[in-house]
Scaffold this active site. Structure first.
Site, mmCIF file in Angstrom:
data_model
loop_
_atom_site.group_PDB
_atom_site.id
_atom_site.type_symbol
_atom_site.label_atom_id
_atom_site.label_comp_id
_atom_site.label_asym_id
_atom_site.label_seq_id
_atom_site.Cartn_x
_atom_site.Cartn_y
_atom_site.Cartn_z
ATOM 1 N N VAL A 1 0.926 -1.596 0.083
ATOM 2 C CA VAL A 1 -0.059 -0.032 0.036
ATOM 3 C C VAL A 1 1.182 0.892 -0.097
ATOM 4 C CG1 VAL A 1 -1.926 1.377 0.998
ATOM 5 C CG2 VAL A 1 -2.123 -1.180 0.993
ATOM 6 N N LYS B 1 -14.179 1.565 5.384
ATOM 7 C CA LYS B 1 -12.741 0.650 4.322
ATOM 8 C C LYS B 1 -13.393 -0.831 4.943
ATOM 9 C CE LYS B 1 -9.185 -1.352 3.261
ATOM 10 N NZ LYS B 1 -9.002 -1.856 1.769
ATOM 11 N N CYS C 1 -5.803 -8.408 2.624
ATOM 12 C CA CYS C 1 -7.280 -8.509 3.169
ATOM 13 C C CYS C 1 -8.386 -8.625 4.295
ATOM 14 C CB CYS C 1 -6.915 -6.942 2.219
ATOM 15 S SG CYS C 1 -6.007 -6.089 1.907
HETATM 16 C C1 UDX Z 1 -9.142 -6.337 -1.772
HETATM 17 C C2 UDX Z 1 -10.223 -5.499 -2.289
HETATM 18 O O1 UDX Z 1 -10.451 -5.692 -3.402
HETATM 19 C C3 UDX Z 1 -9.381 -3.776 -2.065
HETATM 20 O O2 UDX Z 1 -11.004 -2.682 -2.357
HETATM 21 C C4 UDX Z 1 -8.767 -3.832 -0.635
HETATM 22 O O3 UDX Z 1 -8.432 -2.764 -0.779
HETATM 23 C C5 UDX Z 1 -8.080 -5.021 -1.153
HETATM 24 O O4 UDX Z 1 -8.482 -5.993 -0.775
HETATM 25 P P1 UDX Z 1 -7.170 -7.604 -3.418
HETATM 26 O O5 UDX Z 1 -7.285 -8.904 -2.100
HETATM 27 O O6 UDX Z 1 -5.699 -6.757 -3.631
HETATM 28 O O7 UDX Z 1 -8.229 -6.377 -2.918
HETATM 29 O O8 UDX Z 1 -7.665 -8.784 -3.702
HETATM 30 P P2 UDX Z 1 -8.992 -9.009 -4.809
HETATM 31 O O9 UDX Z 1 -9.010 -8.704 -6.369
HETATM 32 O O10 UDX Z 1 -10.033 -8.105 -3.927
HETATM 33 O O11 UDX Z 1 -9.258 -10.834 -4.802
HETATM 34 C C6 UDX Z 1 -9.228 -10.747 -3.294
HETATM 35 C C7 UDX Z 1 -9.507 -12.871 -3.101
HETATM 36 O O12 UDX Z 1 -11.216 -12.785 -3.600
HETATM 37 C C8 UDX Z 1 -8.674 -13.290 -4.076
HETATM 38 O O13 UDX Z 1 -8.694 -14.469 -3.596
HETATM 39 C C9 UDX Z 1 -9.610 -13.520 -5.484
HETATM 40 O O14 UDX Z 1 -9.152 -14.563 -5.496
HETATM 41 C C10 UDX Z 1 -10.787 -13.684 -4.334
HETATM 42 N N1 UDX Z 1 -11.890 -13.090 -5.510
HETATM 43 C C11 UDX Z 1 -12.087 -12.253 -6.033
HETATM 44 C C12 UDX Z 1 -13.005 -14.496 -6.172
HETATM 45 O O15 UDX Z 1 -12.441 -15.518 -5.469
HETATM 46 N N2 UDX Z 1 -14.199 -14.067 -6.527
HETATM 47 C C13 UDX Z 1 -14.398 -12.957 -6.961
HETATM 48 O O16 UDX Z 1 -14.928 -12.757 -7.576
HETATM 49 C C14 UDX Z 1 -13.507 -12.457 -6.894
#
Ligand code: UDX
Length: 439
Positions: free
Chosen positions: A11, A207, A263
Protein backbone atom coordinates in the site's frame (compact mmCIF):
# COMPACT_ATOMS: atom_id res chain seq x y z
CA UNK A 1 2.54 19.48 -1.66
CA UNK A 2 5.21 17.70 0.38
CA UNK A 3 4.28 14.18 1.48
CA UNK A 4 6.01 11.70 3.75
CA UNK A 5 4.89 8.07 3.37
CA UNK A 6 5.80 5.82 6.30
CA UNK A 7 5.97 2.22 5.10
CA UNK A 8 6.86 0.97 1.62
CA UNK A 9 4.81 -2.23 1.39
CA UNK A 10 2.06 -3.00 -1.11
CA UNK A 11 0.00 0.00 0.00
CA UNK A 12 2.66 2.51 1.05
CA UNK A 13 4.87 2.16 -2.00
CA UNK A 14 2.02 2.33 -4.52
CA UNK A 15 0.47 5.32 -2.72
CA UNK A 16 3.78 7.17 -2.47
CA UNK A 17 4.68 6.59 -6.11
CA UNK A 18 1.21 7.61 -7.32
CA UNK A 19 1.18 10.79 -5.21
CA UNK A 20 4.55 11.74 -6.76
CA UNK A 21 2.98 11.15 -10.17
CA UNK A 22 0.33 13.69 -9.19
CA UNK A 23 3.24 16.17 -8.94
CA UNK A 24 3.67 16.11 -5.16
CA UNK A 25 7.12 15.90 -3.55
CA UNK A 26 7.11 12.47 -1.87
CA UNK A 27 9.60 10.92 0.54
CA UNK A 28 8.95 7.25 1.30
CA UNK A 29 10.34 6.03 4.61
CA UNK A 30 11.05 2.48 5.73
CA UNK A 31 12.95 1.03 8.69
CA UNK A 32 14.33 -1.71 6.42
CA UNK A 33 17.61 -0.24 5.16
CA UNK A 34 18.06 -3.04 2.63
CA UNK A 35 14.64 -2.32 1.15
CA UNK A 36 15.40 1.43 1.00
CA UNK A 37 18.71 0.70 -0.71
CA UNK A 38 16.89 -1.53 -3.21
CA UNK A 39 14.36 1.25 -3.92
CA UNK A 40 17.18 3.77 -4.36
CA UNK A 41 18.69 1.42 -6.94
CA UNK A 42 15.37 1.63 -8.78
CA UNK A 43 14.42 -1.95 -7.91
CA UNK A 44 10.83 -2.67 -6.85
CA UNK A 45 10.56 -5.16 -3.92
CA UNK A 46 7.03 -6.25 -4.84
CA UNK A 47 5.39 -7.43 -8.08
CA UNK A 48 2.83 -4.82 -9.12
CA UNK A 49 2.32 -4.28 -12.88
CA UNK A 50 3.53 -0.84 -13.99
CA UNK A 51 4.99 0.21 -10.64
CA UNK A 52 8.63 -0.02 -11.76
CA UNK A 53 8.11 2.37 -14.70
CA UNK A 54 6.08 4.84 -12.64
CA UNK A 55 8.69 4.77 -9.87
CA UNK A 56 11.55 5.36 -12.35
CA UNK A 57 9.77 8.30 -14.02
CA UNK A 58 9.13 10.12 -10.78
CA UNK A 59 12.49 9.35 -9.22
CA UNK A 60 14.18 10.79 -12.32
CA UNK A 61 11.91 13.84 -12.10
CA UNK A 62 13.26 14.39 -8.59
CA UNK A 63 9.81 14.14 -6.97
CA UNK A 64 10.25 10.73 -5.34
CA UNK A 65 12.78 9.84 -2.64
CA UNK A 66 13.45 6.86 -0.37
CA UNK A 67 15.05 7.04 3.05
CA UNK A 68 15.28 5.45 6.48
CA UNK A 69 15.36 8.92 8.05
CA UNK A 70 11.79 9.43 9.27
CA UNK A 71 12.60 12.64 11.15
CA UNK A 72 13.79 14.62 8.15
CA UNK A 73 10.94 13.30 5.97
CA UNK A 74 8.33 14.34 8.54
CA UNK A 75 9.88 17.75 9.30
CA UNK A 76 9.42 18.89 5.72
CA UNK A 77 6.00 17.39 5.10
CA UNK A 78 2.55 18.96 4.84
CA UNK A 79 1.01 15.47 5.17
CA UNK A 80 2.51 12.34 6.71
CA UNK A 81 0.87 9.05 5.68
CA UNK A 82 1.05 5.99 7.91
CA UNK A 83 1.09 3.02 5.54
CA UNK A 84 2.57 0.32 7.75
CA UNK A 85 1.19 -3.19 8.16
CA UNK A 86 -1.71 -4.06 10.46
CA UNK A 87 -1.49 -7.88 10.44
CA UNK A 88 -3.92 -10.12 12.28
CA UNK A 89 -2.65 -10.62 15.80
CA UNK A 90 -1.70 -14.25 16.36
CA UNK A 91 -4.47 -16.23 17.92
CA UNK A 92 -7.26 -13.73 18.34
CA UNK A 93 -7.66 -12.06 14.97
CA UNK A 94 -7.49 -8.50 16.31
CA UNK A 95 -5.52 -6.09 14.14
CA UNK A 96 -1.98 -5.74 15.47
CA UNK A 97 -1.45 -1.96 15.77
CA UNK A 98 2.06 -1.93 17.20
CA UNK A 99 3.57 -0.66 13.93
CA UNK A 100 0.92 2.05 13.56
CA UNK A 101 1.43 3.36 17.10
CA UNK A 102 5.20 3.04 16.77
CA UNK A 103 5.16 5.17 13.63
CA UNK A 104 2.80 7.68 15.26
CA UNK A 105 5.18 8.21 18.18
CA UNK A 106 8.18 8.72 15.89
CA UNK A 107 6.13 11.13 13.79
CA UNK A 108 5.09 13.04 16.91
CA UNK A 109 8.71 13.59 17.88
CA UNK A 110 9.52 14.92 14.41
CA UNK A 111 6.52 17.22 13.83
CA UNK A 112 7.50 20.75 12.84
CA UNK A 113 4.78 23.13 11.69
CA UNK A 114 1.18 22.28 10.89
CA UNK A 115 0.97 18.70 9.60
CA UNK A 116 -1.85 16.32 8.80
CA UNK A 117 -1.12 12.77 9.96
CA UNK A 118 -3.04 10.50 7.61
CA UNK A 119 -3.85 6.87 8.41
CA UNK A 120 -3.75 4.96 5.12
CA UNK A 121 -3.37 1.57 6.83
CA UNK A 122 -6.55 -0.38 7.49
CA UNK A 123 -7.21 0.17 11.20
CA UNK A 124 -10.10 -0.71 13.54
CA UNK A 125 -12.70 1.93 14.32
CA UNK A 126 -11.33 4.35 16.91
CA UNK A 127 -7.65 4.04 15.94
CA UNK A 128 -7.38 7.48 14.31
CA UNK A 129 -8.66 9.12 17.48
CA UNK A 130 -6.23 7.07 19.57
CA UNK A 131 -3.32 8.04 17.29
CA UNK A 132 -4.19 11.75 17.72
CA UNK A 133 -4.39 11.26 21.50
CA UNK A 134 -0.96 9.63 21.58
CA UNK A 135 0.60 12.35 19.41
CA UNK A 136 -0.88 15.15 21.53
CA UNK A 137 0.22 13.39 24.72
CA UNK A 138 3.77 13.20 23.40
CA UNK A 139 3.79 16.68 21.82
CA UNK A 140 1.11 18.96 23.40
CA UNK A 141 2.69 21.80 21.41
CA UNK A 142 2.35 20.08 18.03
CA UNK A 143 0.11 21.69 15.44
CA UNK A 144 -1.49 18.68 13.79
CA UNK A 145 -4.69 16.90 12.88
CA UNK A 146 -5.34 13.30 11.88
CA UNK A 147 -7.27 12.12 8.85
CA UNK A 148 -8.49 8.65 7.94
CA UNK A 149 -7.90 7.91 4.25
CA UNK A 150 -8.43 4.18 3.68
CA UNK A 151 -7.17 2.54 0.49
CA UNK A 152 -9.22 0.47 -1.95
CA UNK A 153 -6.33 -0.89 -3.99
CA UNK A 154 -6.53 -4.37 -5.48
CA UNK A 155 -3.15 -6.05 -5.80
CA UNK A 156 -2.35 -6.44 -9.48
CA UNK A 157 -4.53 -3.42 -10.32
CA UNK A 158 -3.32 -1.04 -7.61
CA UNK A 159 -2.11 1.80 -9.86
CA UNK A 160 -5.35 1.77 -11.86
CA UNK A 161 -7.34 1.74 -8.61
CA UNK A 162 -5.35 4.69 -7.26
CA UNK A 163 -5.50 6.77 -10.45
CA UNK A 164 -9.17 6.02 -11.20
CA UNK A 165 -10.84 5.27 -7.85
CA UNK A 166 -14.60 5.03 -7.50
CA UNK A 167 -14.25 7.45 -4.59
CA UNK A 168 -11.80 8.92 -2.11
CA UNK A 169 -12.83 8.58 1.53
CA UNK A 170 -11.60 11.18 4.02
CA UNK A 171 -12.43 11.06 7.70
CA UNK A 172 -11.49 14.17 9.65
CA UNK A 173 -12.53 16.62 12.38
CA UNK A 174 -10.90 19.72 10.93
CA UNK A 175 -11.60 21.88 7.89
CA UNK A 176 -7.90 22.63 7.63
CA UNK A 177 -7.09 18.92 7.36
CA UNK A 178 -9.90 18.41 4.85
CA UNK A 179 -8.44 21.23 2.75
CA UNK A 180 -5.01 19.56 2.76
CA UNK A 181 -6.58 16.27 1.70
CA UNK A 182 -8.54 17.98 -1.09
CA UNK A 183 -5.33 19.55 -2.34
CA UNK A 184 -3.51 16.21 -2.23
CA UNK A 185 -6.16 14.56 -4.40
CA UNK A 186 -6.73 17.60 -6.64
CA UNK A 187 -5.77 15.75 -9.87
CA UNK A 188 -8.69 13.39 -9.20
CA UNK A 189 -11.18 16.20 -8.74
CA UNK A 190 -10.40 17.20 -12.34
CA UNK A 191 -11.89 13.78 -13.18
CA UNK A 192 -14.79 14.56 -10.82
CA UNK A 193 -13.92 11.64 -8.55
CA UNK A 194 -16.24 11.91 -5.53
CA UNK A 195 -14.52 12.72 -2.23
CA UNK A 196 -16.57 11.37 0.69
CA UNK A 197 -15.85 13.66 3.64
CA UNK A 198 -17.00 12.08 6.87
CA UNK A 199 -16.04 11.48 10.48
CA UNK A 200 -12.99 9.49 11.59
CA UNK A 201 -15.03 6.51 12.75
CA UNK A 202 -17.21 6.41 9.62
CA UNK A 203 -14.16 6.47 7.34
CA UNK A 204 -12.54 3.63 9.30
CA UNK A 205 -15.74 1.59 9.13
CA UNK A 206 -16.26 2.25 5.39
CA UNK A 207 -13.03 0.37 4.70
CA UNK A 208 -13.96 -2.67 6.79
CA UNK A 209 -17.56 -2.70 5.61
CA UNK A 210 -16.47 -2.56 1.96
CA UNK A 211 -14.05 -5.47 2.29
CA UNK A 212 -16.45 -7.51 4.40
CA UNK A 213 -19.24 -7.00 1.87
CA UNK A 214 -17.00 -8.10 -1.00
CA UNK A 215 -15.91 -11.14 1.00
CA UNK A 216 -19.55 -12.00 1.74
CA UNK A 217 -20.36 -11.69 -1.97
CA UNK A 218 -17.61 -14.20 -2.76
CA UNK A 219 -18.69 -16.53 0.04
CA UNK A 220 -22.24 -16.35 -1.25
CA UNK A 221 -21.43 -17.29 -4.84
CA UNK A 222 -19.19 -20.10 -3.62
CA UNK A 223 -22.07 -21.58 -1.61
CA UNK A 224 -24.39 -21.16 -4.60
CA UNK A 225 -21.77 -23.03 -6.66
CA UNK A 226 -21.90 -25.98 -4.27
CA UNK A 227 -25.71 -25.98 -4.53
CA UNK A 228 -25.46 -25.86 -8.34
CA UNK A 229 -23.31 -28.99 -8.28
CA UNK A 230 -25.94 -30.84 -6.25
CA UNK A 231 -28.97 -29.77 -8.27
CA UNK A 232 -27.40 -29.83 -11.74
CA UNK A 233 -27.40 -26.07 -12.31
CA UNK A 234 -24.53 -24.06 -13.86
CA UNK A 235 -23.09 -21.44 -11.51
CA UNK A 236 -21.74 -19.37 -14.41
CA UNK A 237 -25.27 -18.89 -15.71
CA UNK A 238 -26.65 -18.28 -12.21
CA UNK A 239 -23.93 -15.66 -11.53
CA UNK A 240 -24.69 -13.99 -14.86
CA UNK A 241 -28.42 -14.11 -14.24
CA UNK A 242 -28.21 -12.45 -10.82
CA UNK A 243 -25.31 -10.12 -11.69
CA UNK A 244 -27.33 -8.40 -14.41
CA UNK A 245 -29.52 -7.02 -11.65
CA UNK A 246 -28.10 -3.53 -11.14
CA UNK A 247 -28.64 -3.87 -7.39
CA UNK A 248 -26.32 -6.92 -7.30
CA UNK A 249 -23.73 -6.23 -10.00
CA UNK A 250 -21.66 -8.84 -11.83
CA UNK A 251 -18.31 -8.20 -10.12
CA UNK A 252 -17.03 -10.45 -7.34
CA UNK A 253 -19.39 -13.23 -8.32
CA UNK A 254 -16.65 -15.54 -9.63
CA UNK A 255 -16.74 -18.84 -7.70
CA UNK A 256 -13.38 -20.31 -6.72
CA UNK A 257 -11.37 -22.04 -4.00
CA UNK A 258 -12.06 -19.26 -1.48
CA UNK A 259 -10.59 -15.79 -1.10
CA UNK A 260 -7.07 -15.11 0.15
CA UNK A 261 -4.77 -12.13 0.19
CA UNK A 262 -3.54 -9.59 2.68
CA UNK A 263 -6.93 -7.96 3.22
CA UNK A 264 -10.14 -9.99 3.12
CA UNK A 265 -8.99 -12.68 5.59
CA UNK A 266 -7.61 -10.21 8.15
CA UNK A 267 -10.20 -7.46 7.66
CA UNK A 268 -13.19 -9.78 8.07
CA UNK A 269 -11.67 -11.18 11.28
CA UNK A 270 -10.85 -7.71 12.63
CA UNK A 271 -14.33 -6.39 11.85
CA UNK A 272 -15.96 -9.37 13.54
CA UNK A 273 -13.82 -8.78 16.65
CA UNK A 274 -14.52 -5.03 16.71
CA UNK A 275 -18.24 -5.65 16.29
CA UNK A 276 -18.25 -8.29 19.04
CA UNK A 277 -16.47 -5.87 21.37
CA UNK A 278 -18.87 -3.07 20.48
CA UNK A 279 -21.86 -5.22 21.38
CA UNK A 280 -23.11 -5.42 17.79
CA UNK A 281 -21.77 -8.75 16.53
CA UNK A 282 -21.66 -9.18 12.74
CA UNK A 283 -22.94 -12.75 12.40
CA UNK A 284 -22.80 -12.59 8.57
CA UNK A 285 -19.11 -11.65 8.65
CA UNK A 286 -18.38 -14.34 11.22
CA UNK A 287 -20.12 -16.87 8.98
CA UNK A 288 -18.17 -15.92 5.86
CA UNK A 289 -14.88 -16.36 7.76
CA UNK A 290 -15.89 -19.91 8.64
CA UNK A 291 -17.27 -20.64 5.16
CA UNK A 292 -14.08 -19.44 3.50
CA UNK A 293 -11.74 -21.38 5.78
CA UNK A 294 -13.74 -24.58 5.31
CA UNK A 295 -13.83 -24.07 1.55
CA UNK A 296 -10.07 -24.17 1.13
CA UNK A 297 -10.00 -27.53 2.91
CA UNK A 298 -12.96 -28.72 0.86
CA UNK A 299 -11.06 -28.04 -2.38
CA UNK A 300 -8.46 -30.64 -1.41
CA UNK A 301 -11.29 -33.17 -1.04
CA UNK A 302 -12.62 -32.16 -4.44
CA UNK A 303 -9.23 -32.97 -5.97
CA UNK A 304 -9.08 -36.32 -4.15
CA UNK A 305 -12.57 -37.20 -5.40
CA UNK A 306 -11.58 -36.28 -8.96
CA UNK A 307 -8.67 -38.72 -8.59
CA UNK A 308 -10.99 -41.58 -7.72
CA UNK A 309 -10.90 -41.19 -3.93
CA UNK A 310 -7.16 -41.30 -3.26
CA UNK A 311 -4.08 -39.32 -4.28
CA UNK A 312 -1.60 -41.57 -2.48
CA UNK A 313 1.36 -42.21 -4.79
CA UNK A 314 -0.18 -40.00 -7.44
CA UNK A 315 1.54 -37.15 -9.27
CA UNK A 316 -0.42 -33.88 -9.18
CA UNK A 317 0.47 -30.83 -11.25
CA UNK A 318 -0.67 -27.42 -9.98
CA UNK A 319 -1.02 -24.24 -12.07
CA UNK A 320 -0.84 -21.13 -9.87
CA UNK A 321 -0.19 -20.75 -6.14
CA UNK A 322 -0.56 -16.97 -5.53
CA UNK A 323 -3.86 -15.81 -4.00
CA UNK A 324 -4.81 -14.19 -7.31
CA UNK A 325 -3.14 -13.45 -10.65
CA UNK A 326 -0.74 -10.52 -11.30
CA UNK A 327 0.76 -10.60 -7.84
CA UNK A 328 3.59 -12.42 -6.06
CA UNK A 329 1.63 -12.30 -2.80
CA UNK A 330 1.01 -15.66 -1.11
CA UNK A 331 -0.70 -14.36 2.04
CA UNK A 332 -3.64 -16.61 2.99
CA UNK A 333 -3.59 -18.12 -0.48
CA UNK A 334 -5.82 -21.23 -0.84
CA UNK A 335 -2.70 -23.07 -2.12
CA UNK A 336 -1.23 -22.90 1.39
CA UNK A 337 -4.02 -25.19 2.61
CA UNK A 338 -4.60 -27.32 -0.49
CA UNK A 339 -1.07 -28.31 -1.51
CA UNK A 340 0.19 -29.37 1.97
CA UNK A 341 -3.01 -31.38 2.38
CA UNK A 342 -2.35 -33.25 -0.88
CA UNK A 343 1.21 -33.95 0.27
CA UNK A 344 -0.12 -35.25 3.61
CA UNK A 345 -2.37 -37.61 1.65
CA UNK A 346 0.65 -39.09 -0.12
CA UNK A 347 0.59 -37.19 -3.40
CA UNK A 348 3.66 -35.90 -5.20
CA UNK A 349 2.91 -32.24 -6.00
CA UNK A 350 4.65 -30.17 -8.69
CA UNK A 351 3.64 -26.50 -9.05
CA UNK A 352 4.24 -23.71 -11.52
CA UNK A 353 3.43 -20.03 -10.90
CA UNK A 354 4.78 -17.02 -12.86
CA UNK A 355 5.50 -15.06 -9.66
CA UNK A 356 4.73 -17.27 -6.68
CA UNK A 357 7.71 -19.63 -6.60
CA UNK A 358 9.99 -17.45 -4.43
CA UNK A 359 7.57 -17.30 -1.49
CA UNK A 360 5.92 -20.63 -2.33
CA UNK A 361 9.16 -22.56 -1.90
CA UNK A 362 9.59 -21.17 1.62
CA UNK A 363 5.96 -21.60 2.64
CA UNK A 364 5.29 -25.06 1.17
CA UNK A 365 8.28 -27.36 1.70
CA UNK A 366 7.81 -30.67 -0.09
CA UNK A 367 6.28 -29.14 -3.20
CA UNK A 368 8.37 -29.54 -6.36
CA UNK A 369 8.59 -26.60 -8.78
CA UNK A 370 8.55 -26.44 -12.56
CA UNK A 371 9.47 -23.68 -15.00
CA UNK A 372 6.38 -23.70 -17.16
CA UNK A 373 2.72 -24.76 -17.31
CA UNK A 374 3.31 -27.88 -19.45
CA UNK A 375 6.19 -29.15 -17.28
CA UNK A 376 3.79 -29.93 -14.43
CA UNK A 377 1.67 -32.12 -16.75
CA UNK A 378 4.41 -34.62 -17.64
CA UNK A 379 3.23 -38.09 -16.48
CA UNK A 380 0.78 -36.43 -14.06
CA UNK A 381 -2.35 -38.15 -12.72
CA UNK A 382 -4.20 -34.85 -12.26
CA UNK A 383 -3.74 -31.20 -13.20
CA UNK A 384 -5.20 -28.54 -10.86
CA UNK A 385 -5.77 -24.97 -12.09
CA UNK A 386 -5.68 -22.95 -8.86
CA UNK A 387 -4.86 -19.34 -9.84
CA UNK A 388 -6.24 -17.86 -13.05
CA UNK A 389 -3.07 -16.31 -14.52
CA UNK A 390 -3.66 -15.22 -18.11
CA UNK A 391 -1.02 -17.64 -19.38
CA UNK A 392 -3.23 -20.52 -18.19
CA UNK A 393 -6.23 -19.38 -20.20
CA UNK A 394 -5.32 -20.78 -23.62
CA UNK A 395 -3.37 -23.96 -22.91
CA UNK A 396 -3.30 -26.74 -25.52
CA UNK A 397 -5.60 -29.12 -23.66
CA UNK A 398 -5.09 -31.99 -26.09
CA UNK A 399 -1.31 -31.72 -25.68
CA UNK A 400 -1.83 -31.75 -21.92
CA UNK A 401 -4.07 -34.85 -22.10
CA UNK A 402 -1.41 -36.63 -24.17
CA UNK A 403 1.34 -35.74 -21.64
CA UNK A 404 -0.55 -36.96 -18.58
CA UNK A 405 -0.58 -40.48 -17.17
CA UNK A 406 -4.29 -40.12 -16.36
CA UNK A 407 -5.97 -37.10 -17.91
CA UNK A 408 -7.87 -35.43 -15.07
CA UNK A 409 -8.25 -31.63 -15.02
CA UNK A 410 -9.56 -29.93 -11.84
CA UNK A 411 -10.33 -26.33 -12.77
CA UNK A 412 -10.91 -24.38 -9.53
CA UNK A 413 -11.41 -21.09 -11.37
CA UNK A 414 -13.73 -22.24 -14.18
CA UNK A 415 -11.24 -20.99 -16.76
CA UNK A 416 -12.28 -23.69 -19.24
CA UNK A 417 -15.64 -25.02 -20.39
CA UNK A 418 -16.65 -28.64 -19.74
CA UNK A 419 -17.19 -29.49 -23.39
CA UNK A 420 -13.81 -28.18 -24.57
CA UNK A 421 -12.02 -30.15 -21.87
CA UNK A 422 -14.01 -33.30 -22.72
CA UNK A 423 -13.26 -32.84 -26.43
CA UNK A 424 -9.54 -32.69 -25.60
CA UNK A 425 -9.80 -36.02 -23.83
CA UNK A 426 -9.79 -34.74 -20.24
CA UNK A 427 -12.01 -35.85 -17.36
CA UNK A 428 -13.03 -32.36 -16.19
CA UNK A 429 -14.10 -31.19 -12.72
CA UNK A 430 -14.80 -27.53 -12.00
CA UNK A 431 -16.75 -25.29 -9.62
CA UNK A 432 -20.54 -25.18 -9.65
CA UNK A 433 -20.93 -27.30 -12.77
CA UNK A 434 -21.37 -30.98 -13.51
CA UNK A 435 -18.13 -32.94 -14.07
CA UNK A 436 -17.62 -34.09 -17.66
CA UNK A 437 -16.03 -37.32 -18.97
CA UNK A 438 -13.63 -37.33 -21.95
CA UNK A 439 -15.67 -37.47 -25.20
C1 UDX B 1 -9.09 -6.45 -1.91
C2 UDX B 1 -10.13 -5.42 -2.28
O1 UDX B 1 -10.64 -5.71 -3.57
C3 UDX B 1 -9.50 -4.02 -2.29
O2 UDX B 1 -10.48 -3.05 -2.58
C4 UDX B 1 -8.91 -3.76 -0.90
O3 UDX B 1 -8.32 -2.48 -0.84
C5 UDX B 1 -7.87 -4.82 -0.59
O4 UDX B 1 -8.46 -6.13 -0.64
P1 UDX B 1 -7.14 -7.76 -3.08
O5 UDX B 1 -7.18 -8.55 -1.80
O6 UDX B 1 -5.85 -7.26 -3.60
O7 UDX B 1 -8.11 -6.45 -2.92
O8 UDX B 1 -7.72 -8.68 -4.23
P2 UDX B 1 -9.17 -8.96 -4.83
O9 UDX B 1 -9.06 -8.79 -6.28
O10 UDX B 1 -10.19 -8.21 -4.10
O11 UDX B 1 -9.36 -10.54 -4.52
C6 UDX B 1 -9.36 -10.96 -3.18
C7 UDX B 1 -9.58 -12.47 -3.18
O12 UDX B 1 -10.92 -12.78 -3.59
C8 UDX B 1 -8.66 -13.25 -4.11
O13 UDX B 1 -8.24 -14.43 -3.47
C9 UDX B 1 -9.54 -13.57 -5.30
O14 UDX B 1 -9.16 -14.78 -5.95
C10 UDX B 1 -10.89 -13.75 -4.63
N1 UDX B 1 -12.02 -13.48 -5.50
C11 UDX B 1 -12.20 -12.22 -6.00
C12 UDX B 1 -12.93 -14.50 -5.79
O15 UDX B 1 -12.76 -15.63 -5.33
N2 UDX B 1 -14.00 -14.22 -6.56
C13 UDX B 1 -14.21 -12.98 -7.09
O16 UDX B 1 -15.19 -12.80 -7.80
C14 UDX B 1 -13.28 -11.95 -6.80
Amino acid sequence: MRVAMIGTGYVGLVTGVCFSDFGHEVTCVDIDADKVAMLNRGEVPIFEPGLDALMATNTEAGRLHFTTDLTSAVKNADAVFIGVGTPSRRGDGYADLQFVYGAAEQIADALDGYTVVVLKSTVPVGTNREVLRRIKARRPDAECDVASNPEFLREGAAIEDFMRPDRVVVGSESDRAREVMRELYRPLSLRETPIVNTTLESAELIKYAANAFLAIKIGFINEVADLCENVGADVQDVAKGIGLDGRIGSKFLHPGPGYGGSCFPKDTLALARTAEEAGAPTRLVEAVVQINDARKRKMATKIVDACGGSVSGKRIGVLGVTFKPNTDDMRDSPSLVILPRLLDLGAEVTAYDPQGRREGEEMMPGVKWADGPYDVCQEADALVLLTEWNEFRALDLRRIADMMRTSVLVDLRNVYRPHEAARAGLAYTSIGRKPSAPS
